[in-house]
Motif scaffolding. Sequence first.
Motif, PDB file in Angstrom:
ATOM      1  N   ALA A 129      -9.472  -3.613   1.692  1.00  0.00           N
ATOM      2  CA  ALA A 129      -9.670  -4.658   1.862  1.00  0.00           C
ATOM      3  C   ALA A 129      -7.452  -5.570   2.431  1.00  0.00           C
ATOM      4  CB  ALA A 129      -8.675  -4.755   0.253  1.00  0.00           C
ATOM      5  N   GLY A 130      -7.285  -5.086   3.100  1.00  0.00           N
ATOM      6  CA  GLY A 130      -6.314  -5.616   4.397  1.00  0.00           C
ATOM      7  C   GLY A 130      -5.042  -5.155   3.738  1.00  0.00           C
ATOM      8  N   GLN A 131      -4.681  -4.941   3.030  1.00  0.00           N
ATOM      9  CA  GLN A 131      -3.602  -4.429   1.936  1.00  0.00           C
ATOM     10  C   GLN A 131      -2.677  -3.519   2.871  1.00  0.00           C
ATOM     11  OE1 GLN A 131      -3.132  -6.331   0.106  1.00  0.00           O
ATOM     12  NE2 GLN A 131      -3.982  -6.251  -1.502  1.00  0.00           N
ATOM     13  N   PRO A 132      -1.380  -3.966   2.631  1.00  0.00           N
ATOM     14  CA  PRO A 132      -0.472  -3.156   3.318  1.00  0.00           C
ATOM     15  C   PRO A 132      -0.514  -1.197   2.940  1.00  0.00           C
ATOM     16  CG  PRO A 132       0.558  -3.834   2.377  1.00  0.00           C
ATOM     17  CD  PRO A 132      -0.527  -4.425   2.017  1.00  0.00           C
ATOM     18  N   VAL A 133      -0.112  -0.493   4.251  1.00  0.00           N
ATOM     19  CA  VAL A 133       0.247   1.021   4.174  1.00  0.00           C
ATOM     20  C   VAL A 133       1.147   1.189   4.806  1.00  0.00           C
ATOM     21  CG1 VAL A 133      -0.897   3.046   4.756  1.00  0.00           C
ATOM     22  CG2 VAL A 133      -2.780   1.345   4.583  1.00  0.00           C
ATOM     23  N   SER A 134       1.633   2.467   4.037  1.00  0.00           N
ATOM     24  CA  SER A 134       2.599   2.629   4.189  1.00  0.00           C
ATOM     25  C   SER A 134       2.732   4.400   4.781  1.00  0.00           C
ATOM     26  CB  SER A 134       4.401   2.595   3.582  1.00  0.00           C
ATOM     27  OG  SER A 134       5.647   3.444   3.853  1.00  0.00           O
ATOM     28  N   ARG A 135       3.613   4.276   6.214  1.00  0.00           N
ATOM     29  CA  ARG A 135       3.977   6.249   6.924  1.00  0.00           C
ATOM     30  C   ARG A 135       5.225   6.224   6.551  1.00  0.00           C
ATOM     31  NH1 ARG A 135      -0.275   3.849   7.997  1.00  0.00           N
ATOM     32  NH2 ARG A 135      -2.265   4.660   9.025  1.00  0.00           N
ATOM     33  N   LYS A 136       6.050   5.883   5.879  1.00  0.00           N
ATOM     34  CA  LYS A 136       7.263   6.691   5.578  1.00  0.00           C
ATOM     35  C   LYS A 136       7.313   7.552   4.385  1.00  0.00           C
ATOM     36  CE  LYS A 136       9.678   1.633   5.878  1.00  0.00           C
ATOM     37  NZ  LYS A 136      10.098   0.889   5.819  1.00  0.00           N
ATOM     38  N   ARG A 137       8.321   8.524   4.901  1.00  0.00           N
ATOM     39  CA  ARG A 137       8.512   9.342   3.924  1.00  0.00           C
ATOM     40  C   ARG A 137       9.423   8.930   1.911  1.00  0.00           C
ATOM     41  NH1 ARG A 137       7.646  15.213   4.930  1.00  0.00           N
ATOM     42  NH2 ARG A 137       5.829  15.061   6.734  1.00  0.00           N
ATOM     43  N   LYS A 138       9.548   9.351   1.869  1.00  0.00           N
ATOM     44  CA  LYS A 138       9.466   8.529   0.049  1.00  0.00           C
ATOM     45  C   LYS A 138      10.777  10.038  -0.190  1.00  0.00           C
ATOM     46  CE  LYS A 138       9.851   6.012  -3.103  1.00  0.00           C
ATOM     47  NZ  LYS A 138       9.662   4.351  -3.874  1.00  0.00           N
TER      48      LYS A 138
END
Length: 138
Positions: A129-138
């Motif tokens: 759907a083109g939604q953002p994806v993060s690769r940051k660690r939380k």
Amino acid sequence: MEFLQQNWYWAALAAASGSWLLFDFVRNQGGQGVLSPVEATLLINREDAIVVDVRDQGEYAQGHVPNARHVPLAELARRTGELEKFKSRPLILYCASGARSASAVAQLKKAGFEKLYNLRGGLIEWEKAGQPVSRKRK
């Protein structure tokens, strides 16, 4: 009546398709809301919904919904207390495809959570759907 006797297969097809539609409607209304990625985004923005990723650590590290809390399904029963403070807010659960998160929704429902939603198609549909994806660690 004569029409039905001569065209019984059409009547049977209509009855079967109607039954399937009714079954699908009832299944999706069973307190287990299923959201599309766009509906999930609206719920996050409008009602400050909490997003919970129930995938394994390796999957989470490869990419996740931004600001998602990571509670693997295998640890959910033990870590439900971490989510208690969000009991009055909507919770959107997801995995890779939506199967594990459906199980997580059922577990949390038993624990007394009410505003539970499963992200239809999981992260796969989220990305499509083109939604953002993060690769940051939380």
